[in-house]
Design a protein around this motif. Structure first.
Motif, PDB file in Angstrom:
ATOM      1  N   TYR A  59       0.845  -1.190   0.000  1.00  0.00           N
ATOM      2  CA  TYR A  59       0.000   0.000   0.000  1.00  0.00           C
ATOM      3  C   TYR A  59       0.881   1.240   0.000  1.00  0.00           C
ATOM      4  CZ  TYR A  59      -2.829   3.800   1.955  1.00  0.00           C
ATOM      5  OH  TYR A  59      -3.430   5.004   2.174  1.00  0.00           O
ATOM      6  N   VAL A  60       0.516   2.223  -0.848  1.00  0.00           N
ATOM      7  CA  VAL A  60       1.252   3.485  -0.927  1.00  0.00           C
ATOM      8  C   VAL A  60       0.257   4.632  -0.794  1.00  0.00           C
ATOM      9  CG1 VAL A  60       2.791   4.932  -2.292  1.00  0.00           C
ATOM     10  CG2 VAL A  60       2.954   2.438  -2.479  1.00  0.00           C
ATOM     11  N   GLY A  61       0.389   5.431   0.267  1.00  0.00           N
ATOM     12  CA  GLY A  61      -0.458   6.607   0.455  1.00  0.00           C
ATOM     13  C   GLY A  61       0.329   7.869   0.166  1.00  0.00           C
ATOM     14  N   LEU A  62      -0.372   8.924  -0.190  1.00  0.00           N
ATOM     15  CA  LEU A  62       0.267  10.192  -0.552  1.00  0.00           C
ATOM     16  C   LEU A  62      -0.053  11.276   0.475  1.00  0.00           C
ATOM     17  CD1 LEU A  62       1.981  10.559  -3.182  1.00  0.00           C
ATOM     18  CD2 LEU A  62       0.379   8.659  -3.337  1.00  0.00           C
ATOM     19  N   GLU A  63       0.974  11.984   0.906  1.00  0.00           N
ATOM     20  CA  GLU A  63       0.895  13.227   1.667  1.00  0.00           C
ATOM     21  C   GLU A  63       0.320  13.079   3.071  1.00  0.00           C
ATOM     22  OE1 GLU A  63      -0.022  16.776  -0.401  1.00  0.00           O
ATOM     23  OE2 GLU A  63       1.706  16.405  -1.664  1.00  0.00           O
ATOM     24  N   THR A  64      -0.960  13.350   3.257  1.00  0.00           N
ATOM     25  CA  THR A  64      -1.538  13.368   4.610  1.00  0.00           C
ATOM     26  C   THR A  64      -2.513  12.214   4.836  1.00  0.00           C
ATOM     27  OG1 THR A  64      -3.279  14.878   3.865  1.00  0.00           O
ATOM     28  CG2 THR A  64      -1.306  15.873   4.794  1.00  0.00           C
ATOM     29  N   GLU A  65      -2.460  11.207   3.998  1.00  0.00           N
ATOM     30  CA  GLU A  65      -3.411  10.094   4.103  1.00  0.00           C
ATOM     31  C   GLU A  65      -2.960   9.096   5.169  1.00  0.00           C
ATOM     32  OE1 GLU A  65      -6.633   9.830   2.092  1.00  0.00           O
ATOM     33  OE2 GLU A  65      -5.886  11.754   2.771  1.00  0.00           O
ATOM     34  N   ILE A  66      -3.335   9.380   6.393  1.00  0.00           N
ATOM     35  CA  ILE A  66      -2.958   8.561   7.548  1.00  0.00           C
ATOM     36  C   ILE A  66      -4.243   8.042   8.186  1.00  0.00           C
ATOM     37  CG2 ILE A  66      -1.692   8.520   9.728  1.00  0.00           C
ATOM     38  CD1 ILE A  66      -0.215  11.071   8.698  1.00  0.00           C
ATOM     39  N   TRP A  67      -4.601   6.779   7.887  1.00  0.00           N
ATOM     40  CA  TRP A  67      -5.859   6.196   8.339  1.00  0.00           C
ATOM     41  C   TRP A  67      -5.560   5.082   9.342  1.00  0.00           C
ATOM     42  CZ3 TRP A  67     -10.067   8.802   7.275  1.00  0.00           C
ATOM     43  CH2 TRP A  67     -10.060   9.663   6.168  1.00  0.00           C
ATOM     44  N   PRO A  68      -5.815   5.321  10.633  1.00  0.00           N
ATOM     45  CA  PRO A  68      -5.383   4.389  11.683  1.00  0.00           C
ATOM     46  C   PRO A  68      -5.880   2.959  11.525  1.00  0.00           C
ATOM     47  CG  PRO A  68      -5.994   6.497  12.646  1.00  0.00           C
ATOM     48  CD  PRO A  68      -6.386   6.563  11.198  1.00  0.00           C
ATOM     49  N   CYS A  69      -7.178   2.774  11.259  1.00  0.00           N
ATOM     50  CA  CYS A  69      -7.704   1.399  11.156  1.00  0.00           C
ATOM     51  C   CYS A  69      -7.045   0.642  10.017  1.00  0.00           C
ATOM     52  CB  CYS A  69      -9.220   1.428  10.968  1.00  0.00           C
ATOM     53  SG  CYS A  69     -10.125   2.003  12.415  1.00  0.00           S
TER      54      CYS A  69
END
Length: 398
Positions: A105-115
């Motif tokens: 999984y690769v998220g960009l910038e501020t995509e911080i989803w705890p679950c």
């Protein structure tokens, strides 16, 4: 929620019809960008991965419909499918990952989803954050819950950040230094890639701008800035009668309001109802500004005469466009300062100073414009570094 998010609702609650995608024989790389800006940042990552020979399926997710449209524009030939991001609720995330079975999984910038992050870690699926950052406001909030954010951010396999400032914020929150790497800003690579795809000749023909007509652009303007821009344009028009102005409000829904402000003093046209003859063109669609800068003889970057932090000065710089901006450039202060030092950018305070700068810009020599392009190009390379990190992680999982 069903009404507000009716497009892609089933995907948002974790029901993924994986068979809709082009390539499902292998577990995919999942890249997520919430909206337009993050999708643009994902573009050079996916481009570099494909150029490096990555043949695995790549699926892209967004939250917004405008993000999906940008993905269709930039990435339709590079990704194997698009879906809407699932809501960060435990049972939704579990169901979604059961269906998607991502390899990474690769998220960009501020995509911080705890679950999501905790579930990925539990399933031993590597996760990356690219261009990771906190705004000052978000960082202050995070500092009030340091243990929570440390535990969440530690779920990432690697956090690739733009600058030392971004890294320092993560260190302060307690993230392990060996998880953090400074690589630069992948959005700059996105700008350079997109620049090379722009057909300015075709765009000029489409908008009915001849080679003899000077083109000024006011990009991402906010309420209170258009009046200043219009007064400056009126002053320029006295010396350059053929000059044209393209006005791009930060929020396209304000286009009718901007047209009303112009009144009958100039011939005006909306982009959505383009006329053949116009003095001022008001853009009422999203995602066009960057390409429009390729036509500019001079530009004003908005969000800077009013306290909004300023918009991206590197967009016009990529095309060697002389730039004016107001005193509020906090979000792009370093680049604004560097471009000012090389003589391609300048702070303006009012319509008179903006008009003077535009008039001098119309006479600016090519050498000065080249320095702006060289500065933008010198900042590239972050996407290649990010892809190297991601593919190295993948080698042990193929």
């Amino acid at each position: 929620m069903r009404i507000r998010y009716r497009e892609g609702f089933h995907q948002r609650i974790g029901k993924l019809a994986k068979g809709q995608f082009n390539n499902t024989k292998d577990s995919p790389i999942w890249v997520h960008g919430v909206s337009v800006g993050e999708v643009q940042a994902a573009f050079p990552l996916i481009y570099e991965a494909r150029k490096d020979g990555c043949s695995l399926p790549i699926f892209l997710s967004t939250v917004t419909c405008t993000g999906k449209k940008m993905a269709e524009k930039l990435l339709s030939e590079l990704v194997d499918g698009h879906f809407y991001f699932p809501w960060d609720v435990p049972w939704i995330i579990r169901r979604f990952l059961d269906d998607l079975t991502p390899r990474i999984y690769v998220g960009l910038e501020t995509e911080i989803w705890p679950c999501l992050l905790h579930e990925l870690k539990k399933r031993e699926i590597p996760s990356f954050l690219v261009n990771g950052r906190f705004s000052e406001r978000s960082f202050k909030k995070a500092c009030r819950s340091r243990e929570f954010w440390k535990e969440t951010l530690e779920c990432f396999s690697r956090i690739l950040v733009r600058s030392y400032d971004d890294a320092d914020k993560l260190y302060y929150l307690g993230v392990s230094p060996d998880k953090i790497k400074i690589i630069g800003d992948v959005k700059i690579d996105a700008l350079l890639l997109r620049r090379d795809r722009v057909d300015s000749g075709a765009l000029r023909d489409k908008l009915h701008i001849s080679e003899e007509e000077q083109c000024l652009i006011a990009g991402s303007t906010h309420n209170g800035e258009e009046a200043v821009v219009l007064e400056a344009f009126e002053l320029v028009k006295k010396q350059f009668p053929k000059a044209k102005l393209i006005l791009v409000p930060r929020h396209p829904e304000r286009a009718p309001e901007v047209c009303a402000l112009i009144g009958e003093k100039f011939g005006v046209s909306l982009y959505s109802g383009l006329k053949e003859r116009w003095d001022i063109l008001v853009i009422d669609e999203v995602g066009l500004l960057f390409e429009l800068y390729s036509l500019a003889d001079a530009a004003f970057v908005g969000g800077s005469l009013v306290p909004k932090g300023g918009q991206n000065v590197l967009e016009p710089a990529c095309f060697g466009v002389p730039i004016a901006f107001g005193p509020h450039m906090e979000d792009f202060s370093m680049h604004a300062s560097e471009l000012s030092k090389i003589g391609i950018a300048q702070v303006v305070e009012d319509s008179a100073s903006l008009a003077r700068l535009w008039l001098s810009s119309l006479k600016m020599k090519t050498e000065s414009r080249k320095r702006a392009v060289e500065y933008a190009e010198s900042l590239g390379g972050a996407a290649g570094l990010a892809v190297k990190e991601i593919l190295n992680c993948l080698k042990g999982r193929i």
